[in-house]
Scaffold this motif. Structure first.
Motif, PDB file in Angstrom:
ATOM      1  N   SER A   1      -2.295  -5.355   3.708  1.00  0.00           N
ATOM      2  CA  SER A   1      -0.946  -5.048   3.225  1.00  0.00           C
ATOM      3  C   SER A   1       0.130  -5.849   3.933  1.00  0.00           C
ATOM      4  CB  SER A   1      -0.634  -3.556   3.408  1.00  0.00           C
ATOM      5  OG  SER A   1      -1.630  -2.754   2.837  1.00  0.00           O
TER       6      SER A   1
ATOM      7  N   GLU B   1      -4.848   3.998  -0.617  1.00  0.00           N
ATOM      8  CA  GLU B   1      -6.089   3.868   0.147  1.00  0.00           C
ATOM      9  C   GLU B   1      -6.027   4.717   1.411  1.00  0.00           C
ATOM     10  OE1 GLU B   1      -9.473   3.613   0.932  1.00  0.00           O
ATOM     11  OE2 GLU B   1      -9.111   2.213  -0.722  1.00  0.00           O
TER      12      GLU B   1
ATOM     13  N   ILE C   1       0.341   5.152   1.181  1.00  0.00           N
ATOM     14  CA  ILE C   1      -0.562   6.011   1.929  1.00  0.00           C
ATOM     15  C   ILE C   1       0.061   7.390   2.132  1.00  0.00           C
ATOM     16  CG2 ILE C   1      -1.576   4.016   3.118  1.00  0.00           C
ATOM     17  CD1 ILE C   1      -0.051   4.921   5.656  1.00  0.00           C
TER      18      ILE C   1
ATOM     19  N   VAL D   1      -6.129  -1.054   4.945  1.00  0.00           N
ATOM     20  CA  VAL D   1      -4.705  -1.077   4.610  1.00  0.00           C
ATOM     21  C   VAL D   1      -3.943  -1.999   5.557  1.00  0.00           C
ATOM     22  CG1 VAL D   1      -2.587   0.313   4.644  1.00  0.00           C
ATOM     23  CG2 VAL D   1      -4.633   1.179   3.490  1.00  0.00           C
TER      24      VAL D   1
ATOM     25  N   SER E   1       0.831  -1.197   0.000  1.00  0.00           N
ATOM     26  CA  SER E   1       0.000   0.000   0.000  1.00  0.00           C
ATOM     27  C   SER E   1       0.865   1.246   0.000  1.00  0.00           C
ATOM     28  CB  SER E   1      -0.938   0.034   1.221  1.00  0.00           C
ATOM     29  OG  SER E   1      -1.968  -0.922   1.100  1.00  0.00           O
TER      30      SER E   1
ATOM     31  N   LEU F   1      -1.826  -0.627  -3.751  1.00  0.00           N
ATOM     32  CA  LEU F   1      -3.010   0.208  -3.650  1.00  0.00           C
ATOM     33  C   LEU F   1      -2.744   1.512  -2.923  1.00  0.00           C
ATOM     34  CD1 LEU F   1      -5.353  -0.995  -0.842  1.00  0.00           C
ATOM     35  CD2 LEU F   1      -3.568  -2.533  -1.594  1.00  0.00           C
TER      36      LEU F   1
ATOM     37  N   ILE G   1       3.953  -1.287   3.626  1.00  0.00           N
ATOM     38  CA  ILE G   1       3.325   0.019   3.425  1.00  0.00           C
ATOM     39  C   ILE G   1       4.412   1.067   3.232  1.00  0.00           C
ATOM     40  CG2 ILE G   1       1.821   1.785   4.444  1.00  0.00           C
ATOM     41  CD1 ILE G   1       0.564  -0.459   6.139  1.00  0.00           C
TER      42      ILE G   1
ATOM     43  N   GLU H   1      -7.564   4.007  -4.533  1.00  0.00           N
ATOM     44  CA  GLU H   1      -8.678   4.129  -3.583  1.00  0.00           C
ATOM     45  C   GLU H   1      -9.840   3.188  -3.931  1.00  0.00           C
ATOM     46  OE1 GLU H   1      -9.774   7.869  -1.998  1.00  0.00           O
ATOM     47  OE2 GLU H   1      -7.898   8.839  -2.564  1.00  0.00           O
TER      48      GLU H   1
END
Length: 264
Positions: free
Chosen positions: A224, A214, A40, A220, A38, A212, A227, A182
């Protein structure tokens, strides 16, 4: 991350700016083959811009982006898709007047071989390829759980099912890496649980790595394995979910103390 996992996607020192404003500030990170990762960070951090660089919509001023060791920079978006990267978008981009099945079949355009003459003359090779495309598209719809809605106009489906159409269309391109922008936006709790299961199945059953963007931190943290955190165009932290939710830099820049405690 297991030492046996080889990096599939690699970004090295990627810098992107518009009109003198830095959007990505020498970003380096990677996604391992067969993994779920992920990206973020706060709104405006540069996450979607990074996706646009990976997929060929933006051209960074410097750096390197490779897939399986092959350079992606200066490749056009359709060529990046052919090389094995598919994506969905934060705002749905379905063909409004086309059926669910037709939308997914459109995703296989990058894999078709029959030329324009074959299509006009309806040569056997073109007809055979069309049958193969239809069969593969139906399989993708079955995989995401909406084959029974194949003949409906895609934009008449419930919002959560439209999201699945977009994922099925991305899978129809036969990717090595799937970028989801998202994917949980607008979904209810039950739909998010189904999405988590689908993301895991994409990796486990189809062998496709997933990256992704998100904002739903609960999702997440559940899905995940690794990250990466972007803030003001710079990568400020990377690690396992337990490391990220305890990182003071991430708490200060994005999570906040209250949400970080909720995730523990």
């Amino acid at each position: 991350m297991s030492g046996a996992q080889k990096m599939l996607l690699n970004l090295s020192d990627v810098r992107l700016s518009f009109a003198g404003n830095t959007v990505l500030d020498h970003v380096s990170f990677g996604v391992a083959g067969g993994s779920i990762a992920s990206l973020i960070g706060p709104n405006g951090a540069g996450k979607t811009s990074l996706f646009n660089c990976i997929t060929g919509f933006y051209r960074p001023q410097s750096g390197s982006i490779t897939l399986g060791g092959e350079e992606l920079l200066r490749r056009k978006p359709h060529r990046v898709t052919q090389m094995g990267i598919a994506r969905t978008f934060q705002n749905l981009r379905l063909f409004r007047e086309m059926s669910v099945l037709e939308n997914v079949m459109a995703g296989q355009h990058c894999r078709t071989r029959a030329g324009a003459i074959s299509a006009v003359l309806r040569l056997p090779s073109q007809q055979r390829e069309e049958r193969e495309i239809r069969k593969a598209s139906e399989e993708c719809l079955d995989f995401v759980g909406i084959l029974d809605e194949a003949d409906r106009i895609a934009t008449t489906l419930a919002y959560g099912h439209q999201r699945r159409v977009e994922i099925a269309r991305a899978l129809a391109t036969q990717p090595k890496l799937l970028l989801l922008d998202e994917p949980a936006a607008g979904l209810n709790a039950g739909e998010k649980a189904t999405l988590i299961d689908l993301i895991r199945r994409i990796r486990d059953e189809r062998g496709v790595a997933v990256l992704l963007i998100e904002h739903d931190m609960g999702l997440v943290m559940k899905v995940s394995e690794r990250i990466s955190v972007l803030d003001h165009g710079a990568m400020i932290s990377e690690g396992r979910p337990d490391e990220i939710r305890a990182d003071p830099k991430v708490i200060e820049a994005y999570l906040g103390q209250d949400e970080a405690e909720e995730l523990l």
